[in-house]
Design a protein around this motif. Structure first.
Motif, mmCIF file in Angstrom:
data_model
loop_
_atom_site.group_PDB
_atom_site.id
_atom_site.type_symbol
_atom_site.label_atom_id
_atom_site.label_comp_id
_atom_site.label_asym_id
_atom_site.label_seq_id
_atom_site.Cartn_x
_atom_site.Cartn_y
_atom_site.Cartn_z
ATOM 1 N N SER A 195 20.144 -13.239 16.440
ATOM 2 C CA SER A 195 20.853 -14.091 15.740
ATOM 3 C C SER A 195 20.032 -15.050 14.780
ATOM 4 C CB SER A 195 21.881 -14.816 16.540
ATOM 5 O OG SER A 195 21.411 -15.943 17.354
ATOM 6 N N SER A 196 20.552 -15.565 13.873
ATOM 7 C CA SER A 196 19.710 -16.622 13.120
ATOM 8 C C SER A 196 19.317 -17.883 13.840
ATOM 9 C CB SER A 196 20.918 -17.044 11.870
ATOM 10 O OG SER A 196 21.943 -17.547 12.005
ATOM 11 N N ALA A 197 20.556 -18.286 14.764
ATOM 12 C CA ALA A 197 20.085 -19.526 15.595
ATOM 13 C C ALA A 197 18.956 -18.944 16.710
ATOM 14 C CB ALA A 197 21.290 -20.100 16.527
ATOM 15 N N GLY A 198 18.669 -17.757 16.945
ATOM 16 C CA GLY A 198 17.746 -17.607 17.832
ATOM 17 C C GLY A 198 16.396 -17.327 17.001
ATOM 18 N N GLY A 199 16.531 -16.937 15.893
ATOM 19 C CA GLY A 199 15.368 -16.798 15.126
ATOM 20 C C GLY A 199 14.726 -18.138 14.949
ATOM 21 N N GLU A 200 15.683 -19.193 14.783
ATOM 22 C CA GLU A 200 15.118 -20.569 14.461
ATOM 23 C C GLU A 200 14.716 -21.233 15.477
ATOM 24 O OE1 GLU A 200 17.607 -23.485 12.575
ATOM 25 O OE2 GLU A 200 18.262 -22.011 11.084
ATOM 26 N N LEU A 201 14.904 -20.628 17.022
ATOM 27 C CA LEU A 201 14.576 -21.075 17.951
ATOM 28 C C LEU A 201 12.916 -20.416 18.475
ATOM 29 C CD1 LEU A 201 17.396 -21.417 20.345
ATOM 30 C CD2 LEU A 201 16.327 -23.431 19.252
ATOM 31 N N GLY A 202 12.625 -19.601 17.624
ATOM 32 C CA GLY A 202 11.470 -18.895 17.837
ATOM 33 C C GLY A 202 11.059 -18.320 19.301
ATOM 34 N N GLY A 203 10.126 -18.652 19.943
ATOM 35 C CA GLY A 203 9.693 -18.198 21.101
ATOM 36 C C GLY A 203 10.577 -18.795 22.358
ATOM 37 N N GLN A 204 11.578 -19.743 21.982
ATOM 38 C CA GLN A 204 12.375 -20.346 23.125
ATOM 39 C C GLN A 204 13.867 -19.402 23.209
ATOM 40 O OE1 GLN A 204 13.487 -24.262 21.907
ATOM 41 N NE2 GLN A 204 14.436 -24.617 24.125
ATOM 42 N N ALA A 205 14.077 -18.507 22.081
ATOM 43 C CA ALA A 205 15.253 -17.967 22.036
ATOM 44 C C ALA A 205 15.553 -16.969 23.350
ATOM 45 C CB ALA A 205 15.164 -16.850 20.657
ATOM 46 N N GLU A 206 14.686 -16.428 23.790
ATOM 47 C CA GLU A 206 14.887 -15.509 24.956
ATOM 48 C C GLU A 206 15.197 -16.405 26.179
ATOM 49 O OE1 GLU A 206 13.004 -12.199 28.013
ATOM 50 O OE2 GLU A 206 12.111 -12.451 25.833
ATOM 51 N N ALA A 207 14.668 -17.473 26.528
ATOM 52 C CA ALA A 207 15.034 -18.321 27.298
ATOM 53 C C ALA A 207 16.451 -18.982 27.259
ATOM 54 C CB ALA A 207 13.805 -19.509 27.669
ATOM 55 N N VAL A 208 16.595 -19.270 26.077
ATOM 56 C CA VAL A 208 17.990 -19.728 25.964
ATOM 57 C C VAL A 208 19.094 -18.728 26.036
ATOM 58 C CG1 VAL A 208 19.573 -20.865 23.985
ATOM 59 C CG2 VAL A 208 17.324 -21.430 24.260
ATOM 60 N N GLY A 209 18.702 -17.461 25.652
ATOM 61 C CA GLY A 209 19.554 -16.263 25.830
ATOM 62 C C GLY A 209 19.829 -16.022 27.171
ATOM 63 N N GLN A 210 18.808 -16.242 28.086
ATOM 64 C CA GLN A 210 19.076 -15.941 29.460
ATOM 65 C C GLN A 210 20.006 -17.099 30.161
ATOM 66 O OE1 GLN A 210 17.551 -13.683 31.498
ATOM 67 N NE2 GLN A 210 15.586 -12.948 30.559
ATOM 68 N N LYS A 211 19.887 -18.227 29.515
ATOM 69 C CA LYS A 211 20.856 -19.388 29.889
ATOM 70 C C LYS A 211 22.230 -19.167 29.558
ATOM 71 C CE LYS A 211 21.003 -24.406 30.162
ATOM 72 N NZ LYS A 211 20.610 -24.419 31.314
ATOM 73 N N VAL A 212 22.276 -18.566 28.366
ATOM 74 C CA VAL A 212 23.623 -18.412 28.008
ATOM 75 C C VAL A 212 24.341 -16.937 28.567
ATOM 76 C CG1 VAL A 212 24.952 -17.119 26.057
ATOM 77 C CG2 VAL A 212 23.207 -18.942 25.474
ATOM 78 N N ALA A 213 23.544 -16.187 29.084
ATOM 79 C CA ALA A 213 23.953 -14.791 29.870
ATOM 80 C C ALA A 213 24.516 -15.396 31.141
ATOM 81 C CB ALA A 213 23.071 -14.034 30.099
#
Length: 533
Positions: free
Chosen positions: A439-457
């Protein structure tokens, strides 16, 4: 012992037939309610358990897994022992184990004690799960058996519905300990009724206990289920997980060899697997539970972690599904003698599949009411499923083998739950992480995106305020909601496809002509049927 002698002994060991039937059904329903309540009620209290006992994530996993592992491992053992030692005796022993271990869990002062108590609780639950349907099958015949199993299945649905409500109430109003301690007075009363009101029944021909079969099957299944439970967290290709799968397969192959050698003395009659109806109902059960329970687990996560409802509020919103389940299950009991069992079971799983597919109606901005079509149709399917499944599972064997058949059927049911929650849960987790990262929000978070995605899951949109800067919180929350709901819809469609395969198996394989005479035709008395058997 001859069949006639067995009937005579049974009459001596309990109340008259008419009274025994009512008491048996009531006791089996109470035990089922208690067991199904325990399946869901613990999840509500995990946060309080962590704080009270100083438990870490691994400890909390074992609170669930220790129960699941022993439950799955001892189902066949419990049913087979009941056939040989006496169903009343073994059922009451299961009540003792479940009640005492519930007391131990409620009084536990550390997480190790709690997990040991939970493991013992799983053994007691396995006995009750497997022997309860066999007790009903022994007391009821023909149309009456169908009605009894209809009520039995409906009670299970009500317990699933009330689990979060009861758990939330007890945890908030009293303490997490009461989710276990509440079983104690119920168990004591049930045990008194079991001792005084149940009639004894067992195989007329005595066989010794199949120790090698018990150990190889129980340990093999434990390793297999453990692999599915921990595969996502430990890594599916990690040495412990691959070792668990390999060890489980080897031991289950050894079990088959042992049972072939033991012949009539075996704890499981392998010839049953050559009966299309038995194999069909077991496979249909596996696929139905793998999809429906995984779907409910993910839907509950959505309602709590994305829509933000408390456990109590979540339970209330699932009441339409469970009330539908209860009503349909009660009505279905009367259809068993009129409609082919394969048609009933096939239709039930088809309804479940359609219901899960209807989750595509839920969008990122939907309220909980968008789930109602899915809930109602799924509830119809789940209500249709349990009565014929339980009746057919024990109906393919002579009444004296009912415990063994019930134990194997329940094993497929519990393994289906473990495999489904693990497999579809892992698929959902990966899809959410990938969707959020893209997502565009994930792109803005850069390297943090996967960790936040894990939290969302794992936690939906809750807790994002502590994970991302406030300047992008709204954008991240919207992306998280979209990733969660979109992935949920995709996984529900996958569940629906698997369920339809289960429905096809039921339609093709389950045949009335494979059922024993005690499961067909008009009701006959248990005593007269036992003599002719």
């Amino acid at each position: 012992m001859s069949a006639e002698a067995a009937v005579g002994k049974q009459a001596e060991d309990g109340p008259p037939a008419d009274r025994a039937r009512s008491w048996t059904l009531a006791l089996a329903c109470v035990a089922m309610f208690m067991l199904m309540l325990d399946v869901t009620v613990v999840n509500v209290a995990l946060q309080d358990l962590r704080t009270s006992l100083g438990a870490d994530f691994s400890d909390l996993q074992w609170v669930i897994d220790s129960y699941t592992l022993t439950l799955a491992a001892f189902l066949l053992t419990g049913g087979s022992l009941a056939d040989r030692l006496g169903r009343k005796k073994v059922f009451n022993a299961g009540l003792v184990l479940f009640t005492l271990s519930s007391l131990g869990a409620g009084l536990a002062q550390d997480v190790l004690t709690l997990n040991i108590a939970r493991g013992v609780q799983g053994i007691g639950a396995a006995v009750l799960f497997s022997v309860g349907p066999a007790l009903i099958g022994n007391e009821f015949r023909g149309n009456d058996r169908g009605k009894a199993f209809g009520l039995f299945g409906g009670i299970a649905g009500l317990a699933l519905a009330f689990g979060p409500l009861v758990g939330g109430f007890l945890t908030d109003a009293l303490s997490w300990r009461w989710i276990f301690l509440v079983n104690v007075p119920i168990g004591v009363v049930a045990l008194i009724v079991g001792v005084l009101r149940l009639r004894e029944s067992r195989e007329p021909v005595k066989h010794g206990i199949d120790w090698l079969g018990m150990v190889s099957f129980g340990l093999g299944l434990t390793l297999l289920v453990f692999g599915f439970l921990r595969g996502e967290s430990a890594g599916w290709t990690s040495t412990p997980i691959l070792g668990s799968f390999a060890g489980g397969v080897v031991l289950l192959i050894a079990f088959v060899v042992i049972e072939k050698v033991r012949g009539e003395r075996a704890m499981f009659d392998l010839s049953l697997l050559r009966t299309p109806t038995f194999t069909g109902v077991c496979l249909a059960t596996l696929l139905s539970n793998a999809t429906s329970l995984a779907a409910v687990f993910l839907q509950i996560s959505y309602v709590q972690n994305v829509l933000g409802y408390s456990p109590w509020e979540t339970g209330l919103r699932f009441m339409p599904m469970m009330i539908t389940l209860f009503i349909v299950a009660a009505v279905t009991g009367g259809l068993l003698a009129k409609v082919a069992p394969g048609v009933l079971i096939g239709l039930s799983i088809a309804f479940i599949g359609i219901g899960m597919g209807l989750m595509v109606l839920v969008g990122p901005d939907s309220s909980w009411t968008a789930m109602l079509p899915s809930m109602i149709v799924t509830g119809i399917g789940m209500g249709l499923f349990n009565p014929p499944r339980a009746a057919v599972t024990i109906g393919v064997v002579r009444p004296e083998k009912a415990g063994m058949a019930s134990g194997m059927g329940e094993t497929f049911q519990q393994v289906g739950v473990a495999v489904g929650v693990a497999a579809f849960g892992a698929l959902f987790h990966h899809k959410v992480v990938d969707a959020f990262a893209a997502s565009s929000a994930g792109g803005e978070l850069g390297g943090q995106a996967e960790a936040v995605g894990q939290k969302v899951a794992t936690g939906g949109t809750s807790g994002l305020a502590d994970a991302v800067p406030s300047s992008v919180l709204d954008q991240v929350t919207a992306a998280a909601r979209s990733a969660f709901v979109g992935s949920l819809a995709d996984v529900m469609v996958a569940c629906a496809v698997v369920a339809i395969v289960g429905a096809a198996i039921a339609f093709v394989c389950i045949r009335r002509r494979d059922l024993h005479e005690s499961a067909q035709g008009e009701a006959v008395s248990p005593a007269s049927e036992a003599v002719t058997a």
